[in-house]
Design a protein around this motif. Structure first.
Motif: not given
Length: 760
Positions: A283, A324, A328
């Protein structure tokens, strides 16, 4: 020197071939060992089989193009049949729910699981398996551009499906193969007593964790592609690479500590923490490009070019946002899966066992979500399912207003014309030969060659023409260069370029295309330093890629060699030399024998002959390519013929400087060496209305949404392009800041000295 270079090339090719054979042999050995282990130790046999599938899919299989349609159909059918088979296992082998209930349904396992819980899990995993089967079938059937990344994404998804398939079979065995062989009052798990359930369960667990690691390696590959195009290191990338390697080590450690609960808990906790750190670093690594893009997005666009850049910035932000999100989701689900795996063996309760089983489901969907979101943009339903014409799927040109029209005059014999077209199409130069030719410039060829100044026109006159003369006659340089048979030839590529470009930059474009890069600035620097050897090492097996370049593949002796028309050399400023060979010259007055009027037909010929044939657009530093009528015509013809086009630019900064002119590009304002050529191009396009429509299509082709300068290939190339957009946005901000500083200085100088009249 030539023999030494050829020997070195042969040695490198032999080494690559030997490495390939060793990898295949190692894969075969591991497969035999894995199958053998299944008869002696089902646990390790299943683990080794999972490692074999991962290793082959990740390191051995390297294909780029989609599977042939029969193969895709076969894989899809096998996925469907295996899904149905596992879902029906309770009825095929155990007599359905009633048969599975024959053993005491109230007896719990050591984790507190009874038959009812197992039966519910059987249905849940069957549904999960069916959903994954749909995704795997779609990815298996889908069309996509040639890409190792996409092919590996499909293999990873199928590996995840196979892991869940066997995990579902393991749950069926636990539900229906009830027993208490040790008479301890606790229901045995099927894998404790029977080798087949043990192998199935160990494979499903191992393959599930390996697939999660595989998914994270995709994330790293994309990040590195972004870093290369961004032009500077992203924060934490070295740590990210090492953490991705550590994942494999931690998986191996967990396999060793399988029978020891406390070490399993400790190492699974460490691994889960590592995955969280890895996710945070990923990230964070995206942050610099995101900041540049968001800042650029906040700038007010004042013209069409900036508006186009703003669209690209918004798109790039969306792509990074998806990357991203995928990281995640995969990271959180994977860490949950790993920590519950370790905790389950220490806290032996039904709640922790359920947490582990459902975390495995979450991890599965997290990994599939990550893989799909990183690659789905390059996948499309197969053309046969969309009922497209066979020409769309076989590479035949599109039809319509831009239908290919031959330049052959009516009075010219069709057979003679076609033979000359086929002859032209057969002339090619490999990347290795092109680099060897460039290495000779400045030494035994064209001693005054300057890679920073010498143009393609200079090199043609001083090197190509002299090297391709054979006695009193001449050939194309591609015909003179030695030919080496290739075992696995790949489709050739045609390069669209202009002769006023620096020759070293042209070579840099071709090498960049061979390396899969979209920018050539760093490669040109290597060529200026005569570092051709390291470039050939980077290319590896790509040195045999064949390219069609007009400067090398057209017989210059049959057209221009006898008259340089007074043009001066860029370096020496002397008139370029002429050739006094006896080769007959053929121009437009001899259309059948002329080699300068058959580009469109030759392109169509190669397009029909090779399904993977594509066009490489060599954009020079000053964007002069788009001012040449023939080059623009080739771009439009290739696009109208449904030909794949790869654009290679110097850098995002140069694109920012020059792309403004492309929004207003008009073919009638382009230049040609001869007025007759330009007139022929305009006549071929048609009326004034046709030319205006052609210009609009051309502008859209170059800078429109999804145009050549904003085109995407696969997940990895997508992030590489996003990095270039981010770098371009950064260059735009720097340009605006420099302009503002200059303006402030001008205003300050004017305030101090009212007589200051310098204009800003």
């Amino acid at each position: 020197m030539g023999r030494l270079r050829q020997t070195a090339k042969d040695v490198a090719a032999y080494a690559r071939q030997r490495k390939r054979k060793l990898m295949i042999a190692a894969a075969g050995y591991v497969l035999v060992v894995s199958i053998g282990l299944c008869f002696f130790n089902a646990l390790f046999g299943g683990c080794y089989l999972a490692i074999w599938v991962y290793g082959v899919g990740r390191f051995v299989v390297k294909e780029e193009s989609p599977w042939p349609w029969p193969c895709r159909f076969f894989v899809a059918v096998m996925i469907l049949l295996s899904t149905v088979f596992v879902a029906l296992m309770p009825w095929l082998f155990f007599g359905g729910e009633e048969g599975c209930r024959e053993f005491d349904p109230a007896m719990p396992t050591r984790f507190g699981m009874r038959f009812e819980e197992f039966w519910i899990q059987t249905w849940i995993f069957s549904v999960v398996n069916a959903v994954l089967a749909v995704i795997a079938i779609w990815m298996s059937l889908a069309d996509h551009p040639p890409s190792k990344y996409i092919r590996e994404s499909i293999r990873c998804t199928i590996s995840i499906f196979l892991a869940v398939l066997l995990k579902t079979a393991g749950v069926v065995f636990d539900a229906c193969q009830g027993a208490d062989l040790d008479n301890d009052g606790l229901r045995d798990y099927a894998y404790n007593n029977f080798p087949v359930p043990m192998m199935v369960s160990s494979y499903g667990t191992s393959a599930g964790m390996l697939s999660a690691v595989w998914c994270m390696q995709f994330v790293v590959d994309r990040l590195l592609a972004l870093e290369r195009s961004w032009g500077e290191p992203l924060p934490g990338t070295r740590s990210i690479i090492w953490l991705s390697r550590l994942m494999m080590i931690m998986l191996s450690v967990l396999a060793i500590t399988y029978y020891y609960p406390i070490p399993t808990l400790i190492f699974s906790s460490i691994w889960a923490l590592e995955i969280i750190v890895f996710t945070v670093l990923i990230w964070r690594a995206y942050s610099p490009p995101v900041r540049a893009l968001r800042t650029a997005a906040g700038l007010n666009a004042s013209d069409g070019v900036n508006a186009q850049l703003d669209k690209e910035v918004a798109f790039a932000l969306k792509v990074i946002g998806r990357a991203r999100a995928g990281t995640v989701v995969a990271g959180v689900s994977m860490s949950w899966h790993i920590i519950t795996w370790g905790t389950m063996w220490v806290a032996v309760t039904k709640e922790f066992y359920d947490a582990y089983m459902y975390s495995a489901v979450a991890d599965t969907f997290g990994n599939v979500f990550c893989v799909v979101i990183l690659s789905a943009a390059s996948l499309s339903l197969p053309s046969c399912l969309l009922c497209k014409s066979s020409k769309a799927s076989t590479g035949e040109p599109r039809r319509g207003r831009n239908e290919h029209v031959t330049d052959r005059p009516a009075e010219v014999d069709q057979g003679a014309w076609d033979r000359k077209v086929a002859e032209l199409a057969s002339r090619r130069i490999t990347l290795g030969q092109l680099l060897d030719f460039h290495a000779r410039l400045g030494s035994d060829l064209m001693p005054h060659f300057d890679p920073r100044r010498s143009t393609t026109n200079d090199v043609v006159r001083h090197a190509v023409i002299p090297e391709s003369r054979v006695g009193e006659l001449g050939k194309s340089l591609a015909e003179v260069l030695p030919k080496k048979p290739r075992k696995h030839p790949k489709p050739p590529r045609m390069v669209t370029h202009h002769w006023a470009n620096r020759f070293s930059d042209l070579v840099a474009v071709v090498v960049a295309n061979g390396l899969g890069s979209k920018r050539w600035d760093s490669i040109a620097e290597s060529l200026r330093n005569h570092d051709e050897k390291s470039l050939k090492e980077q290319l590896e097996d790509k040195v045999d890629l064949e390219y069609w370049l007009c400067a090398i593949c057209i017989n210059q002796h049959a057209s221009i060699c006898g008259n340089s028309m007074g043009v001066a050399d860029t370096v020496t400023k002397e008139v370029l030399p002429s050739c006094n060979c006896s080769t007959p010259k053929f121009f437009n007055e001899h259309p059948g024998e002329c080699e300068l009027n058959k580009f469109d037909d030759m392109m169509a010929h190669l397009h029909r002959q090779y399904s993977g044939f594509l066009q490489v657009v060599a954009v020079d530093r000053d964007f002069n390519l788009f001012t040449r009528a023939w080059c623009v015509a080739e771009l439009a013809e290739a696009h109208a013929s449904n030909l794949e086009q790869h654009v290679v630019i110097h850098s995002p900064q140069v694109l920012e400087e020059h792309s403004g002119n492309l929004s207003h590009l008009k073919v009638q304002e382009c230049n040609a060496s001869r007025a007759a050529d330009k007139e022929a191009i305009l006549q071929k396009i048609g009326t004034e209305d046709d030319i205006e429509e052609f210009n609009q299509d051309l502008q859209q082709l170059l800078v429109g949404d999804g145009g050549l300068l904003a085109g995407w290939l696969d997940g990895q190339a997508l992030l590489q392009e996003v990095g270039e957009i981010a770098a371009r946005a950064k260059a735009r901000m720097q340009k605006k800041e420099a302009t503002k500083v200059a303006k402030d200085l001008h205003e300050a100088a004017t305030a101090i000295d009212p007589m200051h009249t310098a204009s800003f």
